[in-house]
Write an enzyme that holds these catalytic residues in place. Sequence first.
Site, short mmCIF file in Angstrom:
data_model
loop_
_atom_site.label_atom_id
_atom_site.label_comp_id
_atom_site.label_asym_id
_atom_site.label_seq_id
_atom_site.Cartn_x
_atom_site.Cartn_y
_atom_site.Cartn_z
N TYR A 141 -6.45 30.32 6.10
CA TYR A 141 -5.84 29.57 7.21
C TYR A 141 -5.27 30.52 8.26
CZ TYR A 141 -2.55 26.76 9.91
OH TYR A 141 -1.85 26.17 10.94
N ARG A 148 -8.63 31.23 16.30
CA ARG A 148 -8.37 30.14 17.24
C ARG A 148 -7.52 30.61 18.40
NH1 ARG A 148 -5.31 24.77 15.14
NH2 ARG A 148 -3.91 26.36 14.31
N TYR A 200 6.31 29.63 15.50
CA TYR A 200 6.67 29.92 14.10
C TYR A 200 6.91 31.43 13.96
CZ TYR A 200 5.14 25.40 11.98
OH TYR A 200 4.99 24.09 11.60
N ARG A 213 2.72 19.11 18.76
CA ARG A 213 2.98 18.07 17.76
C ARG A 213 2.32 16.76 18.13
NH1 ARG A 213 4.24 20.94 13.37
NH2 ARG A 213 5.76 22.54 13.92
N GLU A 313 -0.07 15.55 4.24
CA GLU A 313 0.05 15.65 5.70
C GLU A 313 -0.46 14.33 6.27
OE1 GLU A 313 -1.08 19.44 7.47
OE2 GLU A 313 -2.24 18.36 8.99
C1 3EB Z 1 2.56 22.33 10.26
O1 3EB Z 1 3.28 21.51 10.80
C2 3EB Z 1 1.63 21.80 9.21
O2 3EB Z 1 -3.05 24.56 12.48
O3 3EB Z 1 -3.85 22.98 13.74
C3 3EB Z 1 -0.40 20.60 11.10
C4 3EB Z 1 -1.18 20.23 12.18
C5 3EB Z 1 -0.52 21.85 10.57
C6 3EB Z 1 -2.07 21.13 12.75
C7 3EB Z 1 -3.09 23.39 12.86
C8 3EB Z 1 -1.40 22.76 11.14
C9 3EB Z 1 -2.17 22.41 12.22
O4 3EB Z 1 2.61 23.55 10.51
C10 3EB Z 1 0.25 22.27 9.37
#
Ligand code: 3EB
Length: 322
Positions: A141, A148, A200, A213, A313
């Site tokens: 990942y 990406r 992050y 989001r 999720e």
């Molecule tokens: C998170 O909130 C959970 O890498 O495109 C959620 C939605 C998550 C999209 C992405 C990852 C992705 O970090 C993981």
Amino acid sequence: MPMLRQHYLPASAVPDTNQLLTQPGVLALVNFGDACVPGAQPGIIPLGMPSLSDQPWEVIRYGDSVAQRGVDEHCHWSLIEDVLCVATWIAPEDCSDIEAATEVAYGRLFRVIQAKGFPYPFRIWNFMPDINRGDGDREEYKKFCVGRQRAFDDYHVAPQEYPAASALGHHTKGAVVYLLAGRNSGVHHENPRQQPAYHYPREYGPTSPSFARATSLALRSREQVFISGTASIIGHNTQAVGDLQQQLAITLDNIQHLLRHVEHADAELSAIRVYLRHAQDVAAAQAFLGARLPADAVNFIHADICRSQLLVEIEALASPGV
Ligand code: 3EB
């Protein structure tokens, strides 16, 4: 008023895909099954993740014309009026370097949407094999995130322009990235309860995940909100490790907060995908969610979540109630 709709078909309603794809308003057919390979024709998008609730198809509908379809740059595209859907697959052998393959796949997608005059992706889905394999920065990942991010940089897409997304793992070979794009930009949202993923901290990988989001968009209708894959994360921390019920509760809470934040608290949720790491959790998840979500709009999908401590999720489409 044409809104975008995504709805599930039960296994009993085996669709005549040729007939369906030439029906006015049918943009694409997403298949939840064991294969992650290019669809037999543009408009069919196999993901390689089975439905745990016997709903192997999702129909994406928009507008009232028959879709135009084609293949360019290894991308399958479908177009109705002001929505373009584009999918591309990464061959199993190319998944051995998921970082490079992801950058190439996104490059193709970006060139196709730009060439067709739909330069603004408003929702992206990513599905890949072995998503949690490898330690630390070598996790699949995290390598995917690097590739990406590079592609977004290559095409000069800034973090504030990242759209809603989901990224999950499956148990078959090959990867797929597909998206919905428009002629105009949507509006991208963050969740006040969660740190923006693109901010992050370093512990989650060499580059942050590139997504918002949620993305909201008014096509030729009232605004709809495309809610990204949402998990049991507050700030940037995983919550309730090992506890499915708690993770479900926090995830729903996060979605509610997000909807309140974008002033769509009373929106109607559809196209709800509940991705479950463990297939055996479906009964417990169903029991918990049954009273909290519209049951006929939920599809349980067997998939690995991008953080190994996450069990679930959830993503959805929020539309104005009728
Ligand atoms: C998170 O909130 C959970 O890498 O495109 C959620 C939605 C998550 C999209 C992405 C990852 C992705 O970090 C993981």
